[in-house]
Each structure stands twice: as structure tokens, then as C-alpha cells.
Scaffold this motif. Structure first.
Motif, PDB file in Angstrom:
ATOM      1  N   HIS A  97       0.841  -1.205   0.000  1.00 53.85           N
ATOM      2  CA  HIS A  97       0.000   0.000   0.000  1.00 53.85           C
ATOM      3  C   HIS A  97       0.873   1.250   0.000  1.00 53.85           C
ATOM      4  O   HIS A  97       0.645   2.183  -0.788  1.00 53.85           O
ATOM      5  CB  HIS A  97      -0.893  -0.016   1.238  1.00 53.85           C
ATOM      6  CG  HIS A  97      -1.553   1.285   1.545  1.00 53.85           C
ATOM      7  ND1 HIS A  97      -2.754   1.654   0.987  1.00 53.85           N
ATOM      8  CD2 HIS A  97      -1.172   2.318   2.355  1.00 53.85           C
ATOM      9  CE1 HIS A  97      -3.094   2.861   1.430  1.00 53.85           C
ATOM     10  NE2 HIS A  97      -2.149   3.277   2.268  1.00 53.85           N
ATOM     11  N   TYR A  98       1.879   1.289   0.854  1.00 53.57           N
ATOM     12  CA  TYR A  98       2.737   2.467   0.980  1.00 53.57           C
ATOM     13  C   TYR A  98       3.470   2.767  -0.325  1.00 53.57           C
ATOM     14  O   TYR A  98       3.460   3.900  -0.821  1.00 53.57           O
ATOM     15  CB  TYR A  98       3.745   2.260   2.117  1.00 53.57           C
ATOM     16  CG  TYR A  98       4.776   3.358   2.202  1.00 53.57           C
ATOM     17  CD1 TYR A  98       4.487   4.552   2.850  1.00 53.57           C
ATOM     18  CD2 TYR A  98       6.031   3.198   1.612  1.00 53.57           C
ATOM     19  CE1 TYR A  98       5.430   5.572   2.916  1.00 53.57           C
ATOM     20  CE2 TYR A  98       6.972   4.208   1.670  1.00 53.57           C
ATOM     21  CZ  TYR A  98       6.669   5.392   2.322  1.00 53.57           C
ATOM     22  OH  TYR A  98       7.599   6.403   2.364  1.00 53.57           O
ATOM     23  N   HIS A  99       4.114   1.755  -0.900  1.00 53.09           N
ATOM     24  CA  HIS A  99       4.899   1.982  -2.117  1.00 53.09           C
ATOM     25  C   HIS A  99       4.006   2.326  -3.306  1.00 53.09           C
ATOM     26  O   HIS A  99       4.429   3.070  -4.208  1.00 53.09           O
ATOM     27  CB  HIS A  99       5.753   0.752  -2.429  1.00 53.09           C
ATOM     28  CG  HIS A  99       6.940   0.616  -1.526  1.00 53.09           C
ATOM     29  ND1 HIS A  99       8.026   1.449  -1.610  1.00 53.09           N
ATOM     30  CD2 HIS A  99       7.202  -0.249  -0.506  1.00 53.09           C
ATOM     31  CE1 HIS A  99       8.925   1.103  -0.706  1.00 53.09           C
ATOM     32  NE2 HIS A  99       8.447   0.076  -0.020  1.00 53.09           N
ATOM     33  N   SER A 119      -4.177   5.342   6.933  1.00 51.84           N
ATOM     34  CA  SER A 119      -4.752   5.284   5.585  1.00 51.84           C
ATOM     35  C   SER A 119      -4.849   3.847   5.102  1.00 51.84           C
ATOM     36  O   SER A 119      -5.853   3.438   4.500  1.00 51.84           O
ATOM     37  CB  SER A 119      -3.894   6.102   4.616  1.00 51.84           C
ATOM     38  OG  SER A 119      -4.347   5.953   3.290  1.00 51.84           O
ATOM     39  N   PHE A 120      -3.817   3.053   5.383  1.00 50.01           N
ATOM     40  CA  PHE A 120      -3.826   1.639   5.000  1.00 50.01           C
ATOM     41  C   PHE A 120      -4.965   0.894   5.689  1.00 50.01           C
ATOM     42  O   PHE A 120      -5.709   0.143   5.053  1.00 50.01           O
ATOM     43  CB  PHE A 120      -2.483   1.006   5.357  1.00 50.01           C
ATOM     44  CG  PHE A 120      -2.507  -0.490   5.415  1.00 50.01           C
ATOM     45  CD1 PHE A 120      -2.650  -1.248   4.261  1.00 50.01           C
ATOM     46  CD2 PHE A 120      -2.385  -1.159   6.643  1.00 50.01           C
ATOM     47  CE1 PHE A 120      -2.680  -2.635   4.314  1.00 50.01           C
ATOM     48  CE2 PHE A 120      -2.407  -2.537   6.700  1.00 50.01           C
ATOM     49  CZ  PHE A 120      -2.550  -3.278   5.540  1.00 50.01           C
ATOM     50  N   VAL A 121      -5.118   1.103   6.999  1.00 50.45           N
ATOM     51  CA  VAL A 121      -6.155   0.408   7.753  1.00 50.45           C
ATOM     52  C   VAL A 121      -7.542   0.798   7.250  1.00 50.45           C
ATOM     53  O   VAL A 121      -8.440  -0.052   7.113  1.00 50.45           O
ATOM     54  CB  VAL A 121      -6.024   0.706   9.262  1.00 50.45           C
ATOM     55  CG1 VAL A 121      -7.212   0.145  10.033  1.00 50.45           C
ATOM     56  CG2 VAL A 121      -4.721   0.127   9.806  1.00 50.45           C
ATOM     57  N   ARG A 122      -7.743   2.080   6.938  1.00 50.74           N
ATOM     58  CA  ARG A 122      -9.051   2.524   6.446  1.00 50.74           C
ATOM     59  C   ARG A 122      -9.352   1.951   5.069  1.00 50.74           C
ATOM     60  O   ARG A 122     -10.479   1.510   4.806  1.00 50.74           O
ATOM     61  CB  ARG A 122      -9.109   4.050   6.398  1.00 50.74           C
ATOM     62  CG  ARG A 122      -9.278   4.694   7.769  1.00 50.74           C
ATOM     63  CD  ARG A 122      -9.552   6.186   7.672  1.00 50.74           C
ATOM     64  NE  ARG A 122      -8.366   6.921   7.246  1.00 50.74           N
ATOM     65  CZ  ARG A 122      -8.215   7.456   6.030  1.00 50.74           C
ATOM     66  NH1 ARG A 122      -9.174   7.308   5.123  1.00 50.74           N
ATOM     67  NH2 ARG A 122      -7.124   8.100   5.723  1.00 50.74           N
ATOM     68  N   LEU A 127      -9.963  -6.465   5.048  1.00 52.50           N
ATOM     69  CA  LEU A 127      -8.878  -7.440   4.932  1.00 52.50           C
ATOM     70  C   LEU A 127      -8.044  -7.494   6.208  1.00 52.50           C
ATOM     71  O   LEU A 127      -7.662  -8.577   6.668  1.00 52.50           O
ATOM     72  CB  LEU A 127      -7.999  -7.085   3.731  1.00 52.50           C
ATOM     73  CG  LEU A 127      -6.940  -8.102   3.309  1.00 52.50           C
ATOM     74  CD1 LEU A 127      -7.577  -9.467   3.107  1.00 52.50           C
ATOM     75  CD2 LEU A 127      -6.253  -7.644   2.046  1.00 52.50           C
ATOM     76  N   VAL A 128      -7.759  -6.330   6.786  1.00 49.40           N
ATOM     77  CA  VAL A 128      -7.017  -6.294   8.044  1.00 49.40           C
ATOM     78  C   VAL A 128      -7.833  -6.963   9.142  1.00 49.40           C
ATOM     79  O   VAL A 128      -7.313  -7.750   9.947  1.00 49.40           O
ATOM     80  CB  VAL A 128      -6.670  -4.840   8.434  1.00 49.40           C
ATOM     81  CG1 VAL A 128      -6.074  -4.790   9.845  1.00 49.40           C
ATOM     82  CG2 VAL A 128      -5.689  -4.245   7.435  1.00 49.40           C
ATOM     83  N   LEU A 129      -9.131  -6.673   9.181  1.00 51.16           N
ATOM     84  CA  LEU A 129     -10.014  -7.293  10.176  1.00 51.16           C
ATOM     85  C   LEU A 129     -10.036  -8.807  10.017  1.00 51.16           C
ATOM     86  O   LEU A 129     -10.032  -9.556  11.000  1.00 51.16           O
ATOM     87  CB  LEU A 129     -11.426  -6.716  10.040  1.00 51.16           C
ATOM     88  CG  LEU A 129     -12.476  -7.235  11.034  1.00 51.16           C
ATOM     89  CD1 LEU A 129     -12.095  -6.825  12.451  1.00 51.16           C
ATOM     90  CD2 LEU A 129     -13.859  -6.693  10.678  1.00 51.16           C
ATOM     91  N   HIS A 130     -10.043  -9.275   8.778  1.00 50.18           N
ATOM     92  CA  HIS A 130     -10.027 -10.711   8.490  1.00 50.18           C
ATOM     93  C   HIS A 130      -8.773 -11.357   9.077  1.00 50.18           C
ATOM     94  O   HIS A 130      -8.851 -12.413   9.732  1.00 50.18           O
ATOM     95  CB  HIS A 130     -10.073 -10.907   6.969  1.00 50.18           C
ATOM     96  CG  HIS A 130      -9.860 -12.317   6.521  1.00 50.18           C
ATOM     97  ND1 HIS A 130     -10.787 -13.310   6.700  1.00 50.18           N
ATOM     98  CD2 HIS A 130      -8.802 -12.902   5.888  1.00 50.18           C
ATOM     99  CE1 HIS A 130     -10.329 -14.446   6.208  1.00 50.18           C
ATOM    100  NE2 HIS A 130      -9.133 -14.228   5.705  1.00 50.18           N
TER     101      HIS A 130
END
Length: 278
Positions: A97-99, A119-122, A127-130
Motif C-alpha cells: 500500500h505504501y509503495h 490510511s492503509f487500515v481505512r 482485509l485487516v479485520l479478516h
């Protein structure tokens, strides 16, 4: 010592680091975003092959007694490879995500910060929650609440990874601008087939196997299981159905992440669709 070195906490980050060093030497025109994305996909495929192999072994060994039969890999793989991989994968997805936004020149992505993490988490919340749910639910259930039962069903859950190498291959072919070749089209068919069979149809199959073991009809199985088991299966199956629906919205002729089309891509990874508004 060898067991520690083989642990997923070393293997997966080590492979990711190695691919990030090797790929730029082979594909000199790729940006950091391209290299990180493909490295993430390659490591994901390796983990998927390992998980699927373990799943086949466990399911084959425990099929005669799906409740009481045991196989040491059912617990061992989760502790030494499953949990470390899920933890690593959150970090790898963040780097991707960052790159991706760094190469586009976004002001807030000049360096890592709490803003880029937020920003990545939002953007990748589901997917992060999964991943976090698997870490906080699957691990305790496997280690403490199964009462040494159900290795067969743990093996079935490992089989959900069978679709991942095909999804990753599709992403790599797109990255190589080979999305028009026959291999990409054939691979797309395999993605649909394996995703449906092993990420969706697998769950009613497990309920049917459980019902057959106890001699009860399929529709009665949810009422025979503990509420926690039904909720756990729903939490895993729900996102698969959602991602399948989102996947159906993907463009028919996706373009590579790199080169000219970097700014307008929607892509799918790990059986999960990430639709970016750039």
C-alpha cells in the motif's frame, strides 16, 4: 535450533526480503511498488502451497473419524506457520500500500508515518479485520477450546488456500503484461473454480460431513453445533461471499500496475478484491 530457523516468523519475511532483492535485478524497469506487490504474491503462493499440502495430509489422515482423529500437523502448522504468516502478511500488505502511493508522489507518502498506517487500515479495513480475526479467534480455538477434537475440519480450513496460487499467478501475469495470453484466461477459470469450491462450497460440505458423523440431517447441523462454531464459520465465510461479489465487478481486461496504467487499476489479491480510487 533448526526448528526455530524453519519457523514462519523467519521463513516468510526472509523470502519476502529475498524476492525484493532478486526481482529488481531481473525486471530492471519495475518500480518499488511493482517489486513489493509481486514479492508479496510470491510469498503468499508459497504459504498457500504449504497450507494446502498440510490440509490434504490432515484431511486424508482424519477422514475415518472426523471428530476424534488426530494429526500433529493440524496444530503445529497453525502455531509455527499460520500465525507468523498472518502477522507478516499484514506488514507486507502495508508495504505494498505504501509503495503504491509513494511512487505516485502523494505528499503524505514521502515517509512512513501514523498517517500512512491509518490510511492503509481505512482502505483495507475488511482485509485487516479478516487477518486479525484469524489471529485472535482461530489460534485460541485451535489451541485451547477444541478439546483435541476436529483436526479434520482444521485440515479443511487449510484447503481454502488452494485458490491463492492461481490468484497470485494472475496478478503476476498482469504485471508482465501477459493478460491477453491463453495462460491468463485458463488461470482465470481455475481461480473461479477453486475459489468457489474451496472458499465457499467447502463450508456446507463440512456441515454435511459433521451431520453424517452424528447421523443428523444437514439442516439440523447448525442447531447441533455450539454458537461459537457457527459464528466462527460465518465470520470466515461472510467475507469470501462478499469478495466473490466484488470480484465480479472487476474489469475484464485489467492492466499492469506499472507503466502507463498505474493510476487507474482495480486489482484482486489473495482471493480478495481491493478497489482503489486513485
Amino acid at each position: 535450533m533448526l526448528q526455530v530457523l524453519a519457523c514462519g516468523a523467519v521463513v516468510f519475511p526472509g523470502l519476502f526480503f529475498a524476492f525484493r532483492k532478486i526481482l529488481p535485478c531481473v525486471f530492471k524497469h519495475w518500480s518499488d511498488a511493482d517489486v513489493v506487490l509481486v514479492s508479496e504474491r510470491l510469498v503468499s503462493s508459497i504459504h498457500a502451497v504449504m497450507a494446502t499440502t498440510v490440509g490434504v495430509i490432515v484431511v486424508s489422515s482424519c477422514r475415518e473419524s472426523v471428530i476424534n482423529a488426530r494429526h500433529w500437523l493440524a496444530t503445529y502448522f497453525i502455531v509455527w506457520y499460520g500465525v507468523p504468516y498472518m502477522t507478516y502478511d499484514i506488514f507486507a500488505m502495508y508495504l505494498s500500500h505504501y509503495h503504491r502511493f509513494h511512487v505516485k508522489g502523494h505528499e503524505s507518502y514521502k515517509r512512513h508515518s501514523l498517517r500512512t498506517v491509518n490510511s492503509f487500515v481505512r482502505r483495507e479495513f475488511l482485509l485487516v479485520l479478516h487477518h486479525i480475526a484469524l489471529l485472535t479467534i482461530l489460534l485460541p480455538v485451535t489451541l485451547f477450546f477444541r478439546r483435541d477434537q476436529g483436526d479434520f475440519f482444521v485440515g479443511c480450513l487449510f484447503l481454502t488456500e488452494l485458490s491463492t496460487p492461481f490468484v497470485s499467478l494472475g496478478k503476476i501475469l498482469i504485471q508482465l503484461s501477459l493478460q491477453e495470453c491463453w495462460l491468463h484466461k485458463a488461470n482465470g477459470g481455475m481461480v473461479l473454480l477453486t475459489f468457489f469450491l474451496f472458499r465457499i462450497a467447502l463450508f456446507p460440505y463440512m456441515y454435511w460431513v459433521y451431520g453424517r458423523h452424528y447421523g443428523i440431517p444437514l439442516y439440523s447441523v447448525p442447531f447441533h453445533l455450539p454458537l461459537s462454531a457457527n459464528l466462527g464459520n460465518t465470520c470466515i465465510l461472510g467475507p469470501q461471499v462478499y469478495w466473490t461479489w466484488k470480484w465480479s465487478l472487476l474489469p475484464r481486461n485489467p492492466q499492469p500496475l506499472g507503466a502507463v496504467q498505474r493510476y487507474t487499476i482495480k486489482y484482486n489479491t489473495c482471493g480478495v478484491t481491493r478497489c482503489q480510487d486513485v
